[in-house]
Design an enzyme around this catalytic site. Structure first.
Site, PDB file in Angstrom:
ATOM      1  N   THR A 182       0.722  -1.271   0.111  1.00 13.76           N
ATOM      2  CA  THR A 182      -0.024  -0.007  -0.099  1.00 13.76           C
ATOM      3  C   THR A 182       0.792   1.081  -0.066  1.00 13.76           C
ATOM      4  O   THR A 182       0.341   2.331  -0.003  1.00 13.76           O
ATOM      5  CB  THR A 182      -1.124   0.062   1.096  1.00 13.76           C
ATOM      6  OG1 THR A 182       0.014  -0.135   2.300  1.00 13.76           O
ATOM      7  CG2 THR A 182      -1.873  -0.976   1.105  1.00 13.76           C
ATOM      8  N   LYS A 183       2.193   1.229   0.142  1.00 16.36           N
ATOM      9  CA  LYS A 183       2.886   2.263   0.162  1.00 16.36           C
ATOM     10  C   LYS A 183       3.587   2.567  -1.372  1.00 16.36           C
ATOM     11  O   LYS A 183       3.143   2.226  -2.039  1.00 16.36           O
ATOM     12  CB  LYS A 183       4.250   2.099   1.046  1.00 16.36           C
ATOM     13  CG  LYS A 183       3.873   1.420   2.488  1.00 16.36           C
ATOM     14  CD  LYS A 183       3.142   2.552   3.034  1.00 16.36           C
ATOM     15  CE  LYS A 183       3.144   2.583   4.539  1.00 16.36           C
ATOM     16  NZ  LYS A 183       2.189   1.264   5.174  1.00 16.36           N
ATOM     17  N   ASN A 184       4.207   3.636  -1.500  1.00 18.97           N
ATOM     18  CA  ASN A 184       4.817   4.238  -2.820  1.00 18.97           C
ATOM     19  C   ASN A 184       5.428   3.263  -3.495  1.00 18.97           C
ATOM     20  O   ASN A 184       5.357   3.012  -4.749  1.00 18.97           O
ATOM     21  CB  ASN A 184       5.327   5.570  -2.731  1.00 18.97           C
ATOM     22  CG  ASN A 184       4.557   6.887  -2.288  1.00 18.97           C
ATOM     23  OD1 ASN A 184       3.496   6.437  -1.764  1.00 18.97           O
ATOM     24  ND2 ASN A 184       4.838   7.873  -2.527  1.00 18.97           N
TER      25      ASN A 184
END
Ligand SMILES: *Cc1c(COP(=O)(O)O)cnc(C)c1O
Length: 376
Positions: A182-184
């Site tokens: 879910t992070k960059n």
């Protein structure tokens, strides 16, 4: 009606060739060529003293808590408005998270409340850079200096973001980064601990390698490796590091794509902010953010559940978070609250995170923002 999911993990395109290279190299356990490549990338891009690649940001936070030398009963000041791993890292060492309220603008820890929460048991401060927007680190580091406290940054969301030009994760004694999907920048599950103090580097390496000095052995600094200290296994497998290395090579482009979408939301939602039905994110002048997340705060009195279900009916998946930790069963059992949690409670009940993933189009942004306008 096509669906707009909340998150779609981005694939840079070079992950499979990198994984194939790792298989060909024939080393599948940790600390092969790809782990070293990821480590070197982080050290070069952030300027931290040493980057330890680990299997999750949760692991990095646990290691940072060990470097802080938290003993049973020691207190660590942090926001209640954060992910559970921030507090768990302290609780697993027998420490007590002490929650203070957050700032209205950034939803980060309110640095003016920290000093009042300090007791003789206080060991450290964990600022959480929410949405990749930096906490007021000059004030926090000054307090830590005055009271001889450790600072571990929860920079899970903060890769390539900065405070006064300095990369998040490099301002405190240590900083934890996440590569969760879910992070960059992602590797499925993954993380890194950025170590910024010379005296912590060897200890960090040892606790990451099951408490042994195997890293020194591989560098030829000792002729055998043995059990040196308490530790665990925090290394990712080489296949995971190979995937991560493909993403890191592309990190700047990935963040730029997110930034374009973030700006797209921001421009489209200006009118609703003017109407007074929602508030957009605030980015202080000293912060260079990384477009990790786009959220809105609904005006008081608007029924958030109704807005979320209205979006869902239009095929749009938006979410809320965090349930403040002080109000959770484990939070009540393990933690202490200092002062009012009024802002934490109010803001967390009004926040909606909008879909933000790299392959989103202008049409997606139009649909989400038009749906919000219709519902508000
Ligand atoms: C994602 C996140 C974590 C945990 O990261 P993992 O890599 O999933 O362990 C911790 N803190 C914050 C603020 C996060 O957003």
């Amino acid at each position: 009606m096509t669906q707009i999911p909340f998150n779609v993990p981005y694939i840079a395109g070079t992950e499979l060739p990198r994984i194939a290279e790792a298989l060909k190299a024939g080393k599948l356990s940790g600390d092969g060529a790809f782990t070293k490549r990821c480590k070197a990338w982080l050290e070069e891009k952030t300027g931290c003293r040493e980057a330890l690649i680990v299997h999750s940001c949760t692991a990095a936070l646990e290691m940072g808590a060990m470097l802080m030398d938290i003993r049973p009963g020691d207190e660590v000041i942090m926001p209640s408005y954060t992910f559970v791993s921030t507090a768990n890292a302290v609780v697993l060492r027998g420490g007590v998270p002490v929650f203070v309220d957050i700032r209205e603008d950034t939803l980060n820890i309110d640095e003016t409340l920290i000093e009042g929460a300090i007791t003789p048991r206080t060991k450290g401060i964990v600022p959480v850079h929410y949405a990749g927007v930096g906490c007021e680190m000059d004030a926090i580091l000054a307090i830590a200096g005055r009271h001889k406290l450790h600072v571990m940054e929860d920079a899970a969301q903060g890769l390539l973001a900065s405070y006064k030009g300095r990369p998040l994760g490099t301002l405190g004694d240590s900083g934890a980064i996440s590569f969760h999907e879910t992070k960059n920048i992602i590797s499925g599950e993954g993380g890194a601990l950025l170590i910024n103090r010379q005296e912590d580097t060897l200890k960090g390496e040892i606790l990451r390698e099951k408490g042994t000095d195997r890293s020194r052995f591989f560098r030829g600094e000792v002729d055998k490796y043995t059990w040196q200290d308490a530790g665990s296994s925090y290394l990712p497998a080489e296949i995971v590091a190979a995937f991560l290395s493909a993403q890191l090579e592309d990190a700047e482009r990935i963040n730029q794509m997110r930034m374009d979408l973030w700006e797209g939301y921001h421009a489209r939602l200006a009118g609703l902010e003017e109407k007074g039905v929602l508030r957009r994110p605030v980015i202080p002048a000293e912060c260079g953010h990384n477009a990790h997340m786009y959220y809105v705060l609904l005006a008081p009195g608007i029924d958030r559940a109704a807005v979320l279900s209205g979006l869902k009916q239009r095929g749009i998946s938006a979410v809320f978070h965090y349930i403040p930790l002080h109000s959770s069963p484990a939070g009540k059992r393990f933690c202490r609250v200092h002062g009012s949690m009024a802002k934490t409670e109010d803001l967390s009940e009004r926040l909606i995170r909008l879909p933000l993933w790299n392959a989103m189009t202008e049409e997606h942004l139009d649909r989400v923002t038009e749906a919000l306008a219709a519902l508000l």
